[in-house]
Motif scaffolding. Sequence first.
Motif, PDB file in Angstrom:
ATOM      1  N   GLU A  42      -3.315   0.220  -1.743  1.00  0.00           N
ATOM      2  CA  GLU A  42      -4.509   0.715  -1.886  1.00  0.00           C
ATOM      3  C   GLU A  42      -5.288   1.177  -0.546  1.00  0.00           C
ATOM      4  O   GLU A  42      -5.686   2.005  -0.460  1.00  0.00           O
ATOM      5  N   GLY A  43      -5.379   0.163   0.170  1.00  0.00           N
ATOM      6  CA  GLY A  43      -6.210  -0.028   1.308  1.00  0.00           C
ATOM      7  C   GLY A  43      -7.522  -0.496   0.951  1.00  0.00           C
ATOM      8  O   GLY A  43      -7.936  -0.607  -0.300  1.00  0.00           O
ATOM      9  N   ALA A  44      -8.426  -0.800   1.884  1.00  0.00           N
ATOM     10  CA  ALA A  44      -9.749  -1.346   1.765  1.00  0.00           C
ATOM     11  C   ALA A  44     -10.732  -0.412   1.829  1.00  0.00           C
ATOM     12  O   ALA A  44     -10.902   0.568   2.551  1.00  0.00           O
ATOM     13  N   PHE A  45     -11.995  -0.510   0.888  1.00  0.00           N
ATOM     14  CA  PHE A  45     -12.910   0.590   0.926  1.00  0.00           C
ATOM     15  C   PHE A  45     -13.768   0.330   2.294  1.00  0.00           C
ATOM     16  O   PHE A  45     -13.848  -0.675   2.573  1.00  0.00           O
ATOM     17  N   GLY A  46     -13.870   1.570   2.740  1.00  0.00           N
ATOM     18  CA  GLY A  46     -14.575   1.741   4.152  1.00  0.00           C
ATOM     19  C   GLY A  46     -13.488   1.890   5.317  1.00  0.00           C
ATOM     20  O   GLY A  46     -13.759   2.581   6.095  1.00  0.00           O
ATOM     21  N   SER A  47     -12.306   1.231   5.193  1.00  0.00           N
ATOM     22  CA  SER A  47     -11.171   1.344   5.954  1.00  0.00           C
ATOM     23  C   SER A  47     -10.560   2.454   5.867  1.00  0.00           C
ATOM     24  O   SER A  47      -9.726   3.315   6.611  1.00  0.00           O
ATOM     25  N   ASN A  48     -10.139   2.730   4.574  1.00  0.00           N
ATOM     26  CA  ASN A  48      -9.370   4.001   4.193  1.00  0.00           C
ATOM     27  C   ASN A  48      -8.036   3.868   4.598  1.00  0.00           C
ATOM     28  O   ASN A  48      -7.475   4.779   5.200  1.00  0.00           O
ATOM     29  N   ASP A  49      -7.556   2.689   4.710  1.00  0.00           N
ATOM     30  CA  ASP A  49      -6.230   2.325   5.334  1.00  0.00           C
ATOM     31  C   ASP A  49      -4.884   2.109   4.249  1.00  0.00           C
ATOM     32  O   ASP A  49      -4.118   1.387   4.298  1.00  0.00           O
ATOM     33  N   GLY A  50      -5.069   3.182   3.151  1.00  0.00           N
ATOM     34  CA  GLY A  50      -3.936   2.918   2.025  1.00  0.00           C
ATOM     35  C   GLY A  50      -2.628   3.464   2.806  1.00  0.00           C
ATOM     36  O   GLY A  50      -2.829   4.351   3.592  1.00  0.00           O
ATOM     37  N   GLU A  51      -1.647   3.090   2.239  1.00  0.00           N
ATOM     38  CA  GLU A  51      -0.162   3.520   2.575  1.00  0.00           C
ATOM     39  C   GLU A  51       0.795   3.209   1.751  1.00  0.00           C
ATOM     40  O   GLU A  51       0.795   2.555   0.591  1.00  0.00           O
ATOM     41  N   VAL A  52       1.986   3.556   2.186  1.00  0.00           N
ATOM     42  CA  VAL A  52       3.285   3.413   1.156  1.00  0.00           C
ATOM     43  C   VAL A  52       4.369   2.743   2.184  1.00  0.00           C
ATOM     44  O   VAL A  52       4.565   3.327   3.126  1.00  0.00           O
ATOM     45  N   TYR A  53       4.759   1.789   1.503  1.00  0.00           N
ATOM     46  CA  TYR A  53       5.897   0.941   2.041  1.00  0.00           C
ATOM     47  C   TYR A  53       7.227   1.316   1.091  1.00  0.00           C
ATOM     48  O   TYR A  53       7.128   1.664   0.137  1.00  0.00           O
ATOM     49  N   HIS A  54       8.461   1.177   2.029  1.00  0.00           N
ATOM     50  CA  HIS A  54       9.725   1.456   1.133  1.00  0.00           C
ATOM     51  C   HIS A  54      10.393   0.026   1.130  1.00  0.00           C
ATOM     52  O   HIS A  54      10.627  -0.542   2.326  1.00  0.00           O
ATOM     53  N   PHE A  55      11.013  -0.324  -0.027  1.00  0.00           N
ATOM     54  CA  PHE A  55      11.694  -1.468   0.037  1.00  0.00           C
ATOM     55  C   PHE A  55      13.223  -1.244  -0.528  1.00  0.00           C
ATOM     56  O   PHE A  55      13.138  -0.513  -1.648  1.00  0.00           O
ATOM     57  N   ASP A  56      14.125  -1.846  -0.081  1.00  0.00           N
ATOM     58  CA  ASP A  56      15.446  -1.569  -0.577  1.00  0.00           C
ATOM     59  C   ASP A  56      16.041  -3.004  -1.150  1.00  0.00           C
ATOM     60  O   ASP A  56      16.169  -3.758  -0.292  1.00  0.00           O
TER      61      ASP A  56
END
Length: 350
Positions: A42-56
Amino acid sequence: MNIKLNQFFWAVALTLFTMSCSETEPERPLGEYETGILIMNEGAFGSNDGEVYHFDPITGELKADIFEAENQRPFAGLLEDVVLHEERLYLVANTGKVEIVNAGDFRSLGAVSGDLDQPRSIAVVGKKLFISDYGPYDSDFNTPASYIAVVDGLNGGVVKTKIPVSSKPEDLFAYGKYVLVAGSDEGKVEIIDTEKETIFKTLEVPGRPIQFFEMRGDLWIYSIGADEIFFQSFHLDNFTKKIQTGFPIPDATGRIAFGNEDLIYISTSSGWPDYNDAISKFSLYDSRLDINYLSGTGIYGIGYDKNNDKLLLAFSKGFQGNGEVMIYDKNANLQNTLTVGRGPSGFFFY
């Protein structure tokens, strides 16, 4: 909230169509990110650093920040939901935008930005996008102006219409020309006629409805109350209520996952100051119920890998740096721990 299940009726239709064409059309090879597990941070409020990881899960390889890696720019938002439609993934940020990427390579196809407030989820009908949005907060931090935003075009664009709905709409479910809306603040399921772009019907349901899901051919919605949880199914031929059931599970959150053998897993949390978190396991169809199947502190997301029969729990670690994902077998034995992004909150399983 959890990453959504594909709309099952459309999935069945697509499967039948694919089978009918298999003799003449070769299958499209899967892209790099169309297998395994997508981990939503999701990321942190204020930092807006949400992202997606991929796991095999077969090789154990974990790839970080795949949106930024494939698009040479950060996602730059708080990631709320990920929804798959055909070959597109819709990444919904509750900071006011929807990014649209190709599911295979995660490269941008477009976006919806501007004129959104706090998007929560998305559904696709024909060539239209329907986005649930809390709307702006008023002076008392209520959301009286919640809406469903309508966008023409599968690759995004501008918001052309806002359909007023009850406060705090969450999950959406597309069926035919209709979209069902989980109105979490007022205990409603509102049904939108997507051709007229108006509410066709409203149903009252118990608790705070959060998420739609399909099980044994029925459409259900999961709702939470103060000391119990509720499940309501629907007749889709006339949009009436079918079966209602519940379980005496207090402190339930909106996090839910669906395992094999019709098992359902939900997270509970006592909240501040103790933060006693746990996972309950049960079935809608028999007497199985284990309220304290697993326990921990800081459980923020939950998912189930049906292909490998594994339960995944995401731990936010107080949003201080990276979170963790812990992977358990069906007997609740810890199998693996992954270091992931900030505020891991959900999963998408291929």
